[in-house]
Scaffold this active site. Sequence first.
Site, PDB file in Angstrom:
ATOM      1  N   LYS A  49       7.995   1.595  12.211  1.00 45.75           N
ATOM      2  CA  LYS A  49       8.085   2.019  13.626  1.00 45.75           C
ATOM      3  C   LYS A  49       8.543   0.891  14.540  1.00 45.75           C
ATOM      4  O   LYS A  49       9.265   1.121  15.507  1.00 45.75           O
ATOM      5  CB  LYS A  49       6.764   2.601  14.114  1.00 45.75           C
ATOM      6  N   GLY A 102      -6.775  -0.532   3.509  1.00 52.04           N
ATOM      7  CA  GLY A 102      -5.312  -0.476   3.589  1.00 52.04           C
ATOM      8  C   GLY A 102      -4.806   0.305   4.795  1.00 52.04           C
ATOM      9  O   GLY A 102      -3.669   0.766   4.808  1.00 52.04           O
ATOM     10  N   GLU A 106      -2.264  -2.841   9.717  1.00 51.70           N
ATOM     11  CA  GLU A 106      -0.995  -3.538   9.472  1.00 51.70           C
ATOM     12  C   GLU A 106      -1.315  -4.905   8.866  1.00 51.70           C
ATOM     13  O   GLU A 106      -2.436  -5.400   8.997  1.00 51.70           O
ATOM     14  CB  GLU A 106      -0.247  -3.737  10.795  1.00 51.70           C
ATOM     15  N   THR A 124       0.828  -1.217   0.000  1.00 53.58           N
ATOM     16  CA  THR A 124       0.000   0.000   0.000  1.00 53.58           C
ATOM     17  C   THR A 124       0.864   1.270   0.000  1.00 53.58           C
ATOM     18  O   THR A 124       0.628   2.189  -0.786  1.00 53.58           O
ATOM     19  CB  THR A 124      -0.901   0.008   1.263  1.00 53.58           C
ATOM     20  N   VAL A 125       1.877   1.310   0.865  1.00 55.96           N
ATOM     21  CA  VAL A 125       2.672   2.543   0.980  1.00 55.96           C
ATOM     22  C   VAL A 125       3.636   2.680  -0.204  1.00 55.96           C
ATOM     23  O   VAL A 125       3.817   3.774  -0.752  1.00 55.96           O
ATOM     24  CB  VAL A 125       3.426   2.580   2.332  1.00 55.96           C
ATOM     25  N   LYS A 132       4.521   4.046  18.429  1.00 56.23           N
ATOM     26  CA  LYS A 132       4.531   5.440  17.953  1.00 56.23           C
ATOM     27  C   LYS A 132       4.790   6.438  19.098  1.00 56.23           C
ATOM     28  O   LYS A 132       5.529   7.407  18.915  1.00 56.23           O
ATOM     29  CB  LYS A 132       3.212   5.751  17.248  1.00 56.23           C
ATOM     30  N   ASP A 164       0.810  -0.814  18.137  1.00 54.88           N
ATOM     31  CA  ASP A 164       1.185   0.171  17.112  1.00 54.88           C
ATOM     32  C   ASP A 164       1.246   1.569  17.749  1.00 54.88           C
ATOM     33  O   ASP A 164       2.207   2.325  17.534  1.00 54.88           O
ATOM     34  CB  ASP A 164       0.157   0.135  15.967  1.00 54.88           C
ATOM     35  N   GLY A 217       1.043   8.779  10.093  1.00 55.33           N
ATOM     36  CA  GLY A 217       0.646   8.678   8.673  1.00 55.33           C
ATOM     37  C   GLY A 217       1.175   9.856   7.887  1.00 55.33           C
ATOM     38  O   GLY A 217       2.375   9.989   7.675  1.00 55.33           O
TER      39      GLY A 217
HETATM   40  N1  HSE Z   1      -1.725   0.584  10.853  1.00 56.28           N
HETATM   41  C1  HSE Z   1      -1.280   1.907  11.080  1.00 56.28           C
HETATM   42  C2  HSE Z   1      -2.446   2.745  11.584  1.00 56.28           C
HETATM   43  C3  HSE Z   1      -0.731   2.488   9.816  1.00 56.28           C
HETATM   44  O1  HSE Z   1      -3.587   2.301  11.413  1.00 56.28           O
HETATM   45  O2  HSE Z   1      -2.249   3.801  12.161  1.00 56.28           O
HETATM   46  C4  HSE Z   1      -0.058   3.829   9.968  1.00 56.28           C
HETATM   47  O3  HSE Z   1       1.040   3.767  10.831  1.00 56.28           O
END
Ligand code: HSE
Length: 403
Positions: free
Chosen positions: A102, A184, A187, A23-24, A202, A198, A131
Amino acid sequence: MKTDVSKIETNKRLGIGLLGYGTVGKGLETLLEATASDAFFIAKILRRATKANRHDMVEDIESLLQDPNVDIVVEVLGGIEPARTYILAALNAKKAVVTANKALINRHGDELDACAKANGVALRFSAAVGGGIPYLATLLEVKRHTQIQAIGGILNGTSNFMLDKMEREQCAFEEALRAAQQLGYAEADPSADILGTDSLNKIRLSGVVAFDRWIEFESIPCEGIAYLQAEDIQFIQNLGYHIRLFATMCRSEDGIQAYVEPQLFNVEDAEASILANHNIAWFVDSMNERQALIGQGAGGLPTAGNILRDLMQIKEKTGGMLPEGHTKLVANNTKAIHPYLIRSSKTLKSGYLEALSEVKWIQGNRIYRITKAMDVSRIHALVQTLRATEPIFFAGIQTKETL
Ligand code: HSE
């Protein structure tokens, strides 16, 4: 050794070696074609053998690094290995590296940063948090002129999308997760999104940028939204709150407080108005003013925006992002205190839970309690113990004092 990015020629179009084409990676390709094709082009893409089906795609890192057109490597594979090995190889080949990873920077950031510095190239990771929001870039900039007191916000786009969808459409948890995956946002393994890890990655990464300190993982209480059910959302809405997955880190007289948990926000709180896959990422400066950035926190194009920001920084010969000489600390949450909403079943007998309750509602077999103000670490530990018996849900109740 100071980062020396002089090997990058600023006036030529720079070739990117792209590791990963999900995706990225695809988002970056689209973004470069649309907005920055005079500055950067994708020279080579590393893909798995079965998927390397274009003339510019290769299956092994050596072929990519040996391509003389590759000036900068962008890693969007995710996961720890082989991403770590590939990044080390790229840095040792004197290529600057941009990554959105990350989990990797959290675990191996020091090793990778030392390798970048030893080779005189930059390692940047703006896309690892927020993001498309320029959060880490902003923290780096503002800490030059103010002592940052606190950081935090909603840092996971997937869980925010799910909570908002469950609130607005009264849909089930699984349906909301499926929709986030299809768009998308999640993860590859969405457990990091729904378990809070996640957000933990962060806030920890934002913490080392803001406070020049890594906080030990195990000392940061971390709760996600995995135990939430559609009925809980309805109950919370009837109380007049919105639920959001919140992460924070702040200075206190006892060190650094840090935690991740679902929290209930009043409609007038900024967090309550964060919808869809958006994030809010704020910091409090030395005058106790809170400044917030809001935008898309997940998805191919937004994340590619932060990667492009790092590519421009490298072209302009800015260095890396990890501070020199940082220390490691254990989080201290003894002054992080607020009430909690806890949902259990009628069958769970806990005198301790009962003693903590200030208010209680019984709905069928469910009991909802609001507790006295509690120390964050203590309530997280208590719920983990009670979960040996049943899957309790809990959320902090945000009060102005907790910011
Ligand atoms: N899976 C992560 C989120 C993607 O939903 O924030 C962006 O870091």
